[in-house]
Design an enzyme around this catalytic site. Sequence first.
Site, PDB file in Angstrom:
ATOM      1  N   HIS A 101     -11.488  -1.311 -12.863  1.00  0.00           N
ATOM      2  CA  HIS A 101     -10.613  -0.789 -13.852  1.00  0.00           C
ATOM      3  C   HIS A 101     -10.821   0.481 -14.184  1.00  0.00           C
ATOM      4  O   HIS A 101     -10.161   1.635 -14.425  1.00  0.00           O
ATOM      5  CB  HIS A 101     -10.098  -1.291 -14.960  1.00  0.00           C
ATOM      6  CG  HIS A 101      -8.862  -2.616 -14.658  1.00  0.00           C
ATOM      7  ND1 HIS A 101      -9.280  -3.937 -14.525  1.00  0.00           N
ATOM      8  CD2 HIS A 101      -7.720  -2.416 -14.065  1.00  0.00           C
ATOM      9  CE1 HIS A 101      -8.091  -4.598 -14.042  1.00  0.00           C
ATOM     10  NE2 HIS A 101      -7.146  -3.694 -13.659  1.00  0.00           N
ATOM     11  N   ARG A 144       1.766  -1.471   1.266  1.00  0.00           N
ATOM     12  CA  ARG A 144       1.201  -2.900   1.226  1.00  0.00           C
ATOM     13  C   ARG A 144       1.821  -3.841   0.281  1.00  0.00           C
ATOM     14  O   ARG A 144       1.867  -3.712  -0.646  1.00  0.00           O
ATOM     15  CB  ARG A 144      -0.222  -2.847   0.632  1.00  0.00           C
ATOM     16  CG  ARG A 144      -1.293  -2.028   1.643  1.00  0.00           C
ATOM     17  CD  ARG A 144      -2.798  -2.183   0.697  1.00  0.00           C
ATOM     18  NE  ARG A 144      -3.789  -1.458   1.769  1.00  0.00           N
ATOM     19  CZ  ARG A 144      -4.431  -0.122   1.623  1.00  0.00           C
ATOM     20  NH1 ARG A 144      -3.970   0.457   0.584  1.00  0.00           N
ATOM     21  NH2 ARG A 144      -5.245  -0.478   2.524  1.00  0.00           N
ATOM     22  N   ARG A 152       4.572  -2.290   5.276  1.00  0.00           N
ATOM     23  CA  ARG A 152       3.900  -3.401   6.280  1.00  0.00           C
ATOM     24  C   ARG A 152       4.152  -4.738   5.839  1.00  0.00           C
ATOM     25  O   ARG A 152       4.396  -5.103   4.380  1.00  0.00           O
ATOM     26  CB  ARG A 152       2.516  -3.192   5.887  1.00  0.00           C
ATOM     27  CG  ARG A 152       1.331  -3.967   6.663  1.00  0.00           C
ATOM     28  CD  ARG A 152      -0.067  -3.619   6.746  1.00  0.00           C
ATOM     29  NE  ARG A 152      -0.437  -4.236   5.231  1.00  0.00           N
ATOM     30  CZ  ARG A 152      -1.877  -3.823   5.116  1.00  0.00           C
ATOM     31  NH1 ARG A 152      -2.577  -3.197   5.832  1.00  0.00           N
ATOM     32  NH2 ARG A 152      -2.394  -4.177   3.974  1.00  0.00           N
ATOM     33  N   GLU A 156      -6.032  -2.291  14.136  1.00  0.00           N
ATOM     34  CA  GLU A 156      -7.323  -2.335  13.016  1.00  0.00           C
ATOM     35  C   GLU A 156      -8.102  -3.698  13.788  1.00  0.00           C
ATOM     36  O   GLU A 156      -8.977  -3.846  13.152  1.00  0.00           O
ATOM     37  CB  GLU A 156      -6.925  -2.791  11.844  1.00  0.00           C
ATOM     38  CG  GLU A 156      -5.512  -3.804  11.840  1.00  0.00           C
ATOM     39  CD  GLU A 156      -5.112  -3.991  10.246  1.00  0.00           C
ATOM     40  OE1 GLU A 156      -5.914  -3.508   9.459  1.00  0.00           O
ATOM     41  OE2 GLU A 156      -4.052  -4.736  10.009  1.00  0.00           O
ATOM     42  N   ASN A 182      -9.977   0.686   7.855  1.00  0.00           N
ATOM     43  CA  ASN A 182     -10.981  -0.277   6.966  1.00  0.00           C
ATOM     44  C   ASN A 182     -11.452  -1.635   7.647  1.00  0.00           C
ATOM     45  O   ASN A 182     -12.357  -1.884   7.601  1.00  0.00           O
ATOM     46  CB  ASN A 182     -10.023  -0.622   5.719  1.00  0.00           C
ATOM     47  CG  ASN A 182      -9.642   0.402   4.805  1.00  0.00           C
ATOM     48  OD1 ASN A 182     -10.179   1.744   5.066  1.00  0.00           O
ATOM     49  ND2 ASN A 182      -8.755   0.206   4.024  1.00  0.00           N
ATOM     50  N   ASP A 183     -10.326  -2.199   8.217  1.00  0.00           N
ATOM     51  CA  ASP A 183     -10.573  -3.458   9.231  1.00  0.00           C
ATOM     52  C   ASP A 183     -11.178  -2.962  10.704  1.00  0.00           C
ATOM     53  O   ASP A 183     -12.027  -3.670  11.113  1.00  0.00           O
ATOM     54  CB  ASP A 183      -9.195  -4.292   9.406  1.00  0.00           C
ATOM     55  CG  ASP A 183      -9.095  -5.035   8.115  1.00  0.00           C
ATOM     56  OD1 ASP A 183      -9.961  -5.605   7.537  1.00  0.00           O
ATOM     57  OD2 ASP A 183      -7.817  -4.939   7.967  1.00  0.00           O
ATOM     58  N   CYS A 234      -4.108   4.917   8.511  1.00  0.00           N
ATOM     59  CA  CYS A 234      -3.776   4.639   6.934  1.00  0.00           C
ATOM     60  C   CYS A 234      -4.924   4.093   6.304  1.00  0.00           C
ATOM     61  O   CYS A 234      -4.762   3.577   5.220  1.00  0.00           O
ATOM     62  CB  CYS A 234      -2.501   3.704   6.794  1.00  0.00           C
ATOM     63  SG  CYS A 234      -2.704   2.228   7.725  1.00  0.00           S
TER      64      CYS A 234
END
Length: 571
Positions: free
Chosen positions: A188, A295, A329, A429, A452-453, A500
């Site tokens: 945070h 997302r 998505r 991905e 990312n994946d 993305c």
Amino acid sequence: MMKKGKMASKGIAIGNVRTMEHKEITVEDKQCDDVGASLKKLNEALEKSTQDLEKIRDNAEQSMGSEHAEIFDAHIQMVNDPEMKGQVEAMIEGEKLCADNAYNKVANQFIDIFSNMEDEYFKERAADIKDIRTRVLTYLQGKTPNDPSLIDKDTIIVAHDLTPSDTASLNLEYVKGFITEVGGLTSHTAIMARALGIPAIVGAQGALEDVNDGDTLALDAIDHNVYVNPDDATLEKMQDKLSAYKTYLETLNKFKDKETLTKDGVKVPLFANLGSPKELQGVTENGAEGIGLFRTEFLFMESDSQPDEATQIEAYKEVFETVQPVIVRTLDIGGDKNIPYIKQPKEDNPFLGKRAIRLCFDEIELFKTQLRALLIAAKDQKNVRIMLPMVAVVSEVRRAKSIVEEVQKELDAENITYQKNIDIGIMIEIPSAALNAKALAEEVDFFSIGSNDLIQYLFAADRMNEHVSYLYEPYDPTLLRLMHTALEAAHEAGIDIGVCGEIAGQLDLALVLAGMGMDELSMSPSSILEIRKTLSKLNSKALQTLTKDVLNAKEASEVKTIIKQFKDDNL
Ligand code: PEP
Ligand code: MG
């Protein structure tokens, strides 16, 4: 000078150090026979904590906007959570534990549960409970929480951890920067620092040992340097750098309402990634040209139960009516994102397990409800596209498309109007999808690469596991070549392809992706303006040469050197 941690929010700050140490409260494992008195104490402490948090929430709303104040609504809910309170009361009544002892035990159980969850989102919730635990325990022990005194000169806060309520209780007019010893880029503190535009370094282990209250500190969260009590020359250098940075931010703003073009006029649309409709303000403020990844799972994670069709329609419409094009998505649950009300098997390797489209095939009603909501919400919209996550093989696309058709037939039978012409695309991905892109391109309307994946599956290195982070390398040319394979297949088939994953928002790699010919790059909104400005200074031919060079490299370090040289020569 110390150089530790991660740069969570970019910028330069100069000010005096103010340390904020959270002393752990000691709670004795004691019993109190007067149950009535303990229960009364508990109620009073919860009430006072709620009142404090309401004040903090109002401050936060004023200084940061309602989106960032919501975290305190969540804290207020946690303080008043009947489940938690019920457990504390049961311990006070049944085991005759003193109120602080009982509260501490129950809060710790909740903290343990959350911190052991794989999911980063839920892990962060443990920090929230720690935050409220300190406040409630302080009251239970008859003390008043030590909120930071009013700060009235330029200050840099150095803390072990900075809780959301600490952040909100600071006088933000004078707080110029944050350094925390713990926390990651999704903590945070990091999120709030970015939202406030306050430079921050997080995860700087041992930072509190390097500073004393009142020290002069220059924080350079651009080149990652921290100067404690700098000499005059360094201080002057940093002051110059700070004013240059301010001027730079003003120049960036000029790019807000422009489309992204290279110097020679080639379009490189820069889109934003979106987690929830609440983040739309950042999308418009940073001049995104569309949304390249919405997302949707966050909508499901923010709720205690599955959002029904009407709720989903409302959320999707809010997004579609604010900005288009939008790529939505479908649910990507599993892996690191779990939702308590969707049952999932216990898996040894959740990232290799029933995740995203795989889970949707099993939870067919869940999937169909989302598809219905999307088709209905997209009814009068021109540019809404649906994207399927984690596609590995062609049969999955065919199966998903037949489910979409089934949903359309059901809507027809019910006389419900919906968007009949909707593009269906897939995330690239998983390496098998990238390698079989030619076949997949025949099945779908577009691709978007989820780096990312893709990185974790390509190098067999869990994206959450620090111990193998040397393998989680976005600059590796193997990855870039694989992306290029997908791009060639997409363009041969006449469909578009974007990126993305996080790499799209990293300036250096964004240049390579632009040179590769990606049709759009989708990123965290705060990255857009800088990349737009940089691209406006570069010629498309030069970018293409850069990409050609990096695609021939053998390893990540070589790619980095090539990009650095390119920037030195062209910017
Ligand atoms: C990705 O994998 O790059 C991606 C964009 O999806 P997520 O980060 O949500 O898995
Ligand atoms: Mg992904």
